[in-house]
Design an enzyme around this catalytic site. Structure first.
Site, PDB file in Angstrom:
ATOM      1  N   ARG A   1      39.352  32.397  45.904  1.00  0.00           N
ATOM      2  CA  ARG A   1      39.046  33.633  46.723  1.00  0.00           C
ATOM      3  C   ARG A   1      39.301  34.766  45.686  1.00  0.00           C
ATOM      4  NH1 ARG A   1      42.712  34.621  51.219  1.00  0.00           N
ATOM      5  NH2 ARG A   1      41.640  36.535  51.134  1.00  0.00           N
TER       6      ARG A   1
ATOM      7  N   LYS B   1      39.544  42.636  42.870  1.00  0.00           N
ATOM      8  CA  LYS B   1      39.037  42.199  44.279  1.00  0.00           C
ATOM      9  C   LYS B   1      39.165  43.068  45.403  1.00  0.00           C
ATOM     10  CE  LYS B   1      41.848  39.704  46.800  1.00  0.00           C
ATOM     11  NZ  LYS B   1      42.049  40.125  48.464  1.00  0.00           N
ATOM     12  N   ASN B   2      40.475  44.036  45.492  1.00  0.00           N
ATOM     13  CA  ASN B   2      40.669  44.735  46.488  1.00  0.00           C
ATOM     14  C   ASN B   2      39.964  46.208  46.327  1.00  0.00           C
ATOM     15  OD1 ASN B   2      41.867  42.855  47.729  1.00  0.00           O
ATOM     16  ND2 ASN B   2      43.864  43.449  47.176  1.00  0.00           N
TER      17      ASN B   2
ATOM     18  N   CYS C   1      44.237  36.411  54.502  1.00  0.00           N
ATOM     19  CA  CYS C   1      45.531  35.353  54.230  1.00  0.00           C
ATOM     20  C   CYS C   1      46.515  35.121  55.363  1.00  0.00           C
ATOM     21  CB  CYS C   1      46.340  36.154  53.147  1.00  0.00           C
ATOM     22  SG  CYS C   1      45.731  36.091  51.636  1.00  0.00           S
TER      23      CYS C   1
ATOM     24  N   ASP D   1      52.065  42.063  46.559  1.00  0.00           N
ATOM     25  CA  ASP D   1      51.179  40.791  46.032  1.00  0.00           C
ATOM     26  C   ASP D   1      52.170  40.396  44.934  1.00  0.00           C
ATOM     27  OD1 ASP D   1      48.194  42.849  46.681  1.00  0.00           O
ATOM     28  OD2 ASP D   1      49.674  41.651  48.064  1.00  0.00           O
TER      29      ASP D   1
END
Ligand code: EPZ
Length: 444
Positions: free
Chosen positions: A421, A22-23, A116, A307
């Site tokens: 997400r 995702k990042n 977030c 994370d």
């Protein structure tokens, strides 16, 4: 609102393939704004944040066509230079279009980024760098937007005061078309940034990481199209690895990026988990017979990532003894603790002694929330029981799912949209590994 119904206590086994990161994907999408030529992005994860980011760049003039995990992107129309609040407020990375819009068009209007709820998450370090490159950026508290303009961005030697992952990426995206050379000092070193650098260089940019935390960019007049495959998601791999360990399972992860997870895999092995590199992109993770406690302090790459601390806490509820987690990157990243305590976990907060908190913590000390703590103590082992759980943020969401999978009995996890997400079809993939998990629409 959607919920997961989870029957815990079943060991996970079998194979799972990690999705694209995702990042990395979100920033590659922002980077497509830098060229008029067609770009093809492969190994794109099927997650909500990617869909929102595609809508953001569509409003900015891009056409995005999707075929499975491949996106074809090309500029086709005169887009806006503004990200609407309806999109921007849902996505932290909406601020990533600042650099490209200023570099290409000299103007950008973006809402204060959302994302977030793990802290204030300002972008002051991004803005300061852009102003050093010649941009004028003002925040209008009345409309909640940043208004930016630049006649021509120019190269600069800029030292980040503190680590910032997306701040480093914002300045990369601004510098590739800027006049002259840009040197970023104390730049972030997360591997997703190197994936972005590789993609930009495929497009014709001239970027080199000259030292671990220094990046040099030589501005070029324009960029071409390119094809780029997004790297695997480190956070997803860590989540699946810990899911195996907390359920007494034994799984094989394909598309593994374990080579970027040394700190995690080493600590997991030391605490009693089993990690076996069975191939260049295949890693086996299996439960141990008993876990040893650990004392971790989160840190920017190459440290133990912020994370990972939430799902790691679930494992530490099974360790024999007292473990501690010291969160140093975000000022509010323990929302999952209250949820784990609903399942019987023995966790307490504390404030690790820190001599100079402003220098020590990655967040701006002035952003801390009175009464919040940066440390937790976890005593184990605890047999987790079932419960009804709420999700506050993406990684906390994955964490409560892991806890419910480890707990005896049937649990309900509410607000799973947060997990969608950043995790692709998580319940389908967990079910394939033997988990008792189904998605329900909850009557509100
Ligand atoms: C990125 O967030 C990731 N998100 C985060 O992953 C990750 O946890 C984080 O980097 C650390 O690696 C994306 O890439 C989309 P930072 P980012 O800028 O860029 C403060 C996930 O779960 N700060 O390195 O926002 C900031 O508030 C997400 O996938 C400022 O104060 O992180 C934070 O406390 C969560 N001013 C700390 O610094 C700034 O200008 C680190 O932020 C920038 C940051």
């Amino acid at each position: 609102m959607e919920t997961f119904l989870i029957h815990g206590g079943r060991p996970l086994s079998g194979e799972v393939a990690v999705s694209g990161a995702k990042n990395a994907a979100l920033k590659a999408l922002a980077a497509t704004l830098l060229t008029d030529k067609e770009v093809e992005l492969r190994n794109i994860p099927d997650i909500a944040d990617v869909r929102i980011m595609c809508d953001v760049i569509r409003t900015l003039g891009m056409t995005v066509t999707e075929r499975g995990k491949v996106l074809r992107i090309r500029r086709t129309h005169e887009g806006k230079k503004e990200v609407p609040l309806s999109l921007g407020a849902r996505l932290r990375t909406s601020s990533m279009v600042l650099g490209p819009l200023l570099a290409r068009y000299g103007e950008a209007v973006i809402p204060n980024p959302g994302g977030c709820r793990i802290g204030a998450r300002p972008i002051d370090r991004h803005i300061l760098g852009l102003t050093k490159m010649g941009a004028a950026v003002r925040y209008d508290p009345h409309d909640g937007y940043f208004h930016a303009e630049a006649s021509r961005l120019h190269g600069v030697r800029y030292r980040f005061d503190k680590n910032t992952h997306t701040g480093t990426e914002t300045l990369l995206l601004a510098a590739v078309l800027a006049e002259g050379e840009t040197v970023l000092e104390n730049a972030a070193a997360e591997v997703e940034i190197d994936d972005l650098i590789a993609f930009l260089n495929h497009m014709g940019a001239k970027i080199r990481r000259t030292k671990t935390r220094e990046i040099v960019i030589h501005g070029v007049p324009s960029l071409n199209g390119a094809t780029h495959s997004i790297m695997s998601d480190r956070n997803e791999e860590v989540t699946f690895a810990l899911a195996a360990c907390v359920t007494g399972g034994d799984i094989v992860v394909r598309n593994s990026c374990a080579r970027h997870l040394d700190v995690f895999t080493k600590l997991l092995g030391e605490c009693g988990g089993k990690v076996e590199r069975v191939g260049p992109e295949t890693t086996r993770y299996a439960a141990g017979t008993g876990y040893r406690p650990s004392h971790i302090t989160t840190a920017p790459y190459p440290g133990f990532m912020t994370d990972w601390q939430a799902p790691w806490a679930v494992l530490m509820t099974q360790a024999h003894g007292v473990s501690t987690i010291h969160e140093t990157v975000f000022e509010s990243r323990f929302s999952y603790v209250a949820e784990l305590k609903k399942l019987g976990a023995d966790i307490s907060f504390f404030d690790p002694p820190v001599r100079d908190p402003e220098r020590f913590y990655n967040f701006n000390w002035a952003d801390r929330i009175q009464g919040y703590h940066q440390g937790i103590r976890i005593s184990g082992p605890t047999r987790l029981h079932n419960g009804i759980l709420e999700i506050q943020d993406l990684r906390a969401g994955a964490t409560v799912v892991l806890a419910a999978l480890a707990a005896e009995g049937e649990s309900m996890v509410r607000g799973v949209e947060q997990i969608d997400r950043g995790y692709e079809h998580i319940e389908i993939r967990l079910r394939k590994l033997g988990a008792g998990i189904t998605r329900r629409k909850e009557d509100v």
